[in-house]
Design a protein around this motif. Structure first.
Motif, PDB file in Angstrom:
ATOM      1  N   PHE A  39       0.850  -1.363  -0.058  1.00 35.07           N
ATOM      2  CA  PHE A  39       0.047   0.004   0.067  1.00 35.07           C
ATOM      3  C   PHE A  39       0.878   1.385  -0.026  1.00 35.07           C
ATOM      4  CE2 PHE A  39      -2.108   3.493   2.470  1.00 35.07           C
ATOM      5  CZ  PHE A  39      -3.296   3.700   1.639  1.00 35.07           C
ATOM      6  N   GLU A  40       1.778   1.130   0.839  1.00 33.53           N
ATOM      7  CA  GLU A  40       2.810   2.604   0.975  1.00 33.53           C
ATOM      8  C   GLU A  40       3.398   2.609  -0.391  1.00 33.53           C
ATOM      9  OE1 GLU A  40       4.135   2.179   5.624  1.00 33.53           O
ATOM     10  OE2 GLU A  40       5.166   1.081   4.180  1.00 33.53           O
ATOM     11  N   ALA A  41       3.700   1.452  -0.963  1.00 32.74           N
ATOM     12  CA  ALA A  41       4.547   1.548  -2.316  1.00 32.74           C
ATOM     13  C   ALA A  41       3.648   2.235  -3.353  1.00 32.74           C
ATOM     14  CB  ALA A  41       5.173   0.180  -2.742  1.00 32.74           C
ATOM     15  N   CYS A  42       2.640   1.676  -3.614  1.00 29.81           N
ATOM     16  CA  CYS A  42       1.512   2.066  -4.179  1.00 29.81           C
ATOM     17  C   CYS A  42       1.313   3.569  -4.188  1.00 29.81           C
ATOM     18  CB  CYS A  42      -0.064   1.444  -3.896  1.00 29.81           C
ATOM     19  SG  CYS A  42       0.064  -0.130  -4.778  1.00 29.81           S
ATOM     20  N   VAL A  43       1.144   4.069  -2.909  1.00 24.30           N
ATOM     21  CA  VAL A  43       0.839   5.725  -2.834  1.00 24.30           C
ATOM     22  C   VAL A  43       2.018   6.661  -3.179  1.00 24.30           C
ATOM     23  CG1 VAL A  43       0.225   7.424  -0.821  1.00 24.30           C
ATOM     24  CG2 VAL A  43      -0.881   5.084  -0.690  1.00 24.30           C
ATOM     25  N   LEU A  44       3.283   6.022  -2.985  1.00 19.44           N
ATOM     26  CA  LEU A  44       4.266   6.820  -3.425  1.00 19.44           C
ATOM     27  C   LEU A  44       4.328   6.891  -4.709  1.00 19.44           C
ATOM     28  CD1 LEU A  44       7.306   5.719  -0.833  1.00 19.44           C
ATOM     29  CD2 LEU A  44       6.246   7.750  -0.928  1.00 19.44           C
ATOM     30  N   PHE A  45       4.446   5.642  -5.393  1.00 19.38           N
ATOM     31  CA  PHE A  45       4.554   5.555  -6.943  1.00 19.38           C
ATOM     32  C   PHE A  45       3.404   6.328  -7.519  1.00 19.38           C
ATOM     33  CE2 PHE A  45       3.854   3.472 -11.059  1.00 19.38           C
ATOM     34  CZ  PHE A  45       5.166   3.485 -11.718  1.00 19.38           C
ATOM     35  N   LEU A  46       2.156   6.386  -7.138  1.00 19.75           N
ATOM     36  CA  LEU A  46       1.269   6.982  -7.990  1.00 19.75           C
ATOM     37  C   LEU A  46       1.329   8.383  -7.912  1.00 19.75           C
ATOM     38  CD1 LEU A  46      -1.918   4.591  -7.150  1.00 19.75           C
ATOM     39  CD2 LEU A  46      -0.200   4.547  -9.448  1.00 19.75           C
ATOM     40  N   LEU A  47       1.446   9.008  -6.405  1.00 23.42           N
ATOM     41  CA  LEU A  47       1.544  10.294  -6.290  1.00 23.42           C
ATOM     42  C   LEU A  47       3.014  10.914  -7.242  1.00 23.42           C
ATOM     43  CD1 LEU A  47       1.172  10.921  -2.709  1.00 23.42           C
ATOM     44  CD2 LEU A  47      -0.345  11.706  -4.254  1.00 23.42           C
ATOM     45  N   ASN A  48       4.111  10.292  -7.045  1.00 23.36           N
ATOM     46  CA  ASN A  48       5.217  10.706  -7.860  1.00 23.36           C
ATOM     47  C   ASN A  48       4.857  10.521  -9.373  1.00 23.36           C
ATOM     48  OD1 ASN A  48       7.970  11.427  -8.096  1.00 23.36           O
ATOM     49  ND2 ASN A  48       8.494   9.524  -8.708  1.00 23.36           N
ATOM     50  N   SER A  49       4.083   9.817  -9.957  1.00 23.66           N
ATOM     51  CA  SER A  49       3.643   9.571 -11.414  1.00 23.66           C
ATOM     52  C   SER A  49       2.762  10.530 -11.823  1.00 23.66           C
ATOM     53  CB  SER A  49       3.181   8.125 -11.673  1.00 23.66           C
ATOM     54  OG  SER A  49       4.038   7.068 -11.490  1.00 23.66           O
ATOM     55  N   ALA A  50       1.868  11.011 -11.039  1.00 26.15           N
ATOM     56  CA  ALA A  50       0.840  12.024 -11.375  1.00 26.15           C
ATOM     57  C   ALA A  50       1.750  13.418 -11.447  1.00 26.15           C
ATOM     58  CB  ALA A  50      -0.160  12.038 -10.241  1.00 26.15           C
ATOM     59  N   CYS A  51       2.432  13.498 -10.299  1.00 27.04           N
ATOM     60  CA  CYS A  51       3.395  14.938 -10.425  1.00 27.04           C
ATOM     61  C   CYS A  51       4.162  14.989 -11.531  1.00 27.04           C
ATOM     62  CB  CYS A  51       3.916  15.151  -9.056  1.00 27.04           C
ATOM     63  SG  CYS A  51       4.769  16.579  -8.661  1.00 27.04           S
ATOM     64  N   ALA A  52       5.157  13.965 -11.707  1.00 30.82           N
ATOM     65  CA  ALA A  52       5.964  13.874 -12.778  1.00 30.82           C
ATOM     66  C   ALA A  52       5.404  14.352 -14.232  1.00 30.82           C
ATOM     67  CB  ALA A  52       6.606  12.575 -12.761  1.00 30.82           C
ATOM     68  N   ALA A  53       4.353  13.559 -14.304  1.00 36.06           N
ATOM     69  CA  ALA A  53       3.263  13.556 -15.632  1.00 36.06           C
ATOM     70  C   ALA A  53       2.805  15.040 -15.793  1.00 36.06           C
ATOM     71  CB  ALA A  53       2.449  12.618 -15.602  1.00 36.06           C
ATOM     72  N   ALA A  54       2.470  15.686 -14.817  1.00 40.17           N
ATOM     73  CA  ALA A  54       1.896  16.911 -14.769  1.00 40.17           C
ATOM     74  C   ALA A  54       2.825  18.065 -15.153  1.00 40.17           C
ATOM     75  CB  ALA A  54       1.072  17.287 -13.456  1.00 40.17           C
ATOM     76  N   SER A  55       4.080  17.846 -14.311  1.00 38.26           N
ATOM     77  CA  SER A  55       5.238  18.760 -14.293  1.00 38.26           C
ATOM     78  C   SER A  55       5.891  18.789 -15.886  1.00 38.26           C
ATOM     79  CB  SER A  55       6.113  18.565 -13.594  1.00 38.26           C
ATOM     80  OG  SER A  55       7.048  17.489 -13.677  1.00 38.26           O
ATOM     81  N   PHE A  56       5.893  17.528 -16.650  1.00 35.64           N
ATOM     82  CA  PHE A  56       6.248  17.552 -17.817  1.00 35.64           C
ATOM     83  C   PHE A  56       5.449  18.382 -18.779  1.00 35.64           C
ATOM     84  CE2 PHE A  56       9.068  13.769 -16.897  1.00 35.64           C
ATOM     85  CZ  PHE A  56      10.049  14.271 -17.334  1.00 35.64           C
ATOM     86  N   VAL A  57       4.070  18.317 -18.670  1.00 36.69           N
ATOM     87  CA  VAL A  57       3.402  18.979 -19.369  1.00 36.69           C
ATOM     88  C   VAL A  57       3.578  20.505 -19.366  1.00 36.69           C
ATOM     89  CG1 VAL A  57       0.776  19.460 -20.093  1.00 36.69           C
ATOM     90  CG2 VAL A  57       1.382  17.158 -19.283  1.00 36.69           C
TER      91      VAL A  57
END
Length: 407
Positions: free
Chosen positions: A310-328
């Motif tokens: 669960f902890e890994a999921c939260v970290l990975f998903l938050l980081n993925s969303a933030c990275a994707a948005a920042s690239f845009v």
């Protein structure tokens, strides 16, 4: 009253597929391979060497001008380049099935380097084609196709690839990805040449000298260095971090391919709408603040001996969303800084700087983890993000008075 230009959906679909193909090839190399290498027993410092494969992207600006001049002289050359060079890269990817990283690390490395050279060459032409041939209404969607296609490819090359390696084995995973890539590339073969606007057989003069003499491009280089250092440093050992803290490749592949698919693509779309309301600078600065808190969370969890799923999921998903948005947000700014007359050259130069940062950060991340541990590694990521939060507003204030179209 003049009617606004129409949106060519076929043109956008072509861009989305080609950007996805590019991203699958890159994601297998820079996201999938580090986790597979770590499970194969390869040391972190040796995993860091894989980021030398970014060298073709670092130096692609050197051949960007002659390539763009050649491509733009004849319309048919664009489609031919996309199909043939991508086809060669996918064929070489299939050759990876003759060995494994544990058996022959350097053969795998050499084949991946050839793929990188071919893929970076296509990238020059694709960016130039996308920026120059899009009309005013299509430009925002071009950016969505670029980043969205990139993240879709990342889901396949980083997430699905790891899932297949975990469930089956290396060779089956490679074969499945190769078949999928050829199916995607078939769209390029069967589609008629998409030229939304009339091209001239006389290509405009393009050169690196013009790019380096442009103040906009020099500002763009500064923006890339400041904004990307923290993100690129964190990307280097994020996947091996999960492996070392008890997450299996199957679990990691599931999170990356399914959860990562949802949050990344949703983040890309929502960020496009957000930028339309607030502008790319406001969005980028806000995301950098969020990025800082995410890396602080990585630091907190690195103090534990193991991560729960669960902890890994939260970290990975938050980081993925933030990275994707920042690239845009970042790439929207960079596209606005390029000259339409030599978009491929200008954008290649800016991307080369970004890739150079990723290369240095990737190698440094392996050294930091090997010698200082994950805790200090994530502290460095936090410091880099904090410096961007402090520095970029100053640059923004300066640019706002000179180049309002970039804001």
């Amino acid at each position: 009253m003049q009617k606004p230009p129409s949106i060519n959906l076929s043109f956008l679909a072509l861009l989305g597929i080609l950007y996805s193909v590019q991203s699958v090839l890159g994601s297998i190399t820079f996201q999938g391979m580090p986790a597979v290498f770590r499970e194969s027993g390869i040391e972190p410092i040796q995993i860091g060497l894989i980021y030398l494969l970014m060298l073709p992207w670092v130096f692609k600006f050197l051949w960007s001008a002659p390539l763009e001049i050649w491509r733009q002289k004849q319309t048919y050359r664009t489609k031919k380049l996309f199909f043939i060079v991508n086809g060669l890269a996918i064929t070489i990817l299939a050759l990876l099935t003759i060995t494994t990283p544990a058996v022959d690390f350097y053969l795998v490395f050499a084949l991946l380097m050839v793929i990188a050279v071919l893929s970076s060459t296509v990238d020059i032409a694709l960016d130039g084609y996308a920026i120059k041939e899009s009309n005013v209404r299509e430009k925002n969607w071009v950016n969505v196709m670029q980043i969205g296609g990139g993240y879709l490819g990342s889901i396949i090359g980083g997430g699905l690839f790891l899932l297949l390696v975990g469930l089956y084995d290396w060779k089956w995973a490679i074969c499945a990805i190769v078949v999928f890539l050829f199916l995607m590339l078939s769209y390029v073969f069967f589609q008629q040449q998409s030229t939304p606007h009339q091209q001239s057989d006389i290509a405009p003069h393009q050169s690196l000298t013009k790019a380096f003499s442009s103040k906009k491009i020099l500002y763009g280089i500064s923006i890339v260095i400041i904004a990307q250092l923290g993100l690129r440093l964190a990307q280097g050992m994020a996947m091996p971090f999960f492996v070392d803290y008890g997450i299996t490749l199957t679990q990691l592949g599931l999170v990356a391919s399914f959860g990562g698919a949802t949050v990344s693509l949703l983040a890309v779309f929502l960020t496009g709408l957000w930028i339309a309301q607030k502008g790319p600078w406001f969005v980028l600065l806000t995301l950098l603040v969020a990025q800082l808190f995410i890396y602080l969370s990585y630091y907190y969890f690195s103090l534990q001996e193991q991560l729960s799923f669960f902890e890994a999921c939260v970290l990975f998903l938050l980081n993925s969303a933030c990275a994707a948005a920042s690239f845009v947000a970042l790439y929207t700014i960079l596209m606005r800084l390029t000259s339409p007359e030599q978009a491929g050259v200008d954008f290649s130069l800016l991307q080369s700087v970004d890739t150079a940062i990723a290369l240095l950060a990737g190698i440094s991340s392996g050294v930091l983890v090997q010698n200082l541990g994950y805790q200090n590694y994530f502290l460095f990521c936090c410091i880099a993000s904090l410096s961007a939060v402090v520095t970029l507003p100053l640059l923004f204030s300066f640019l706002s008075s000179s180049y309002k179209e970039v804001i």
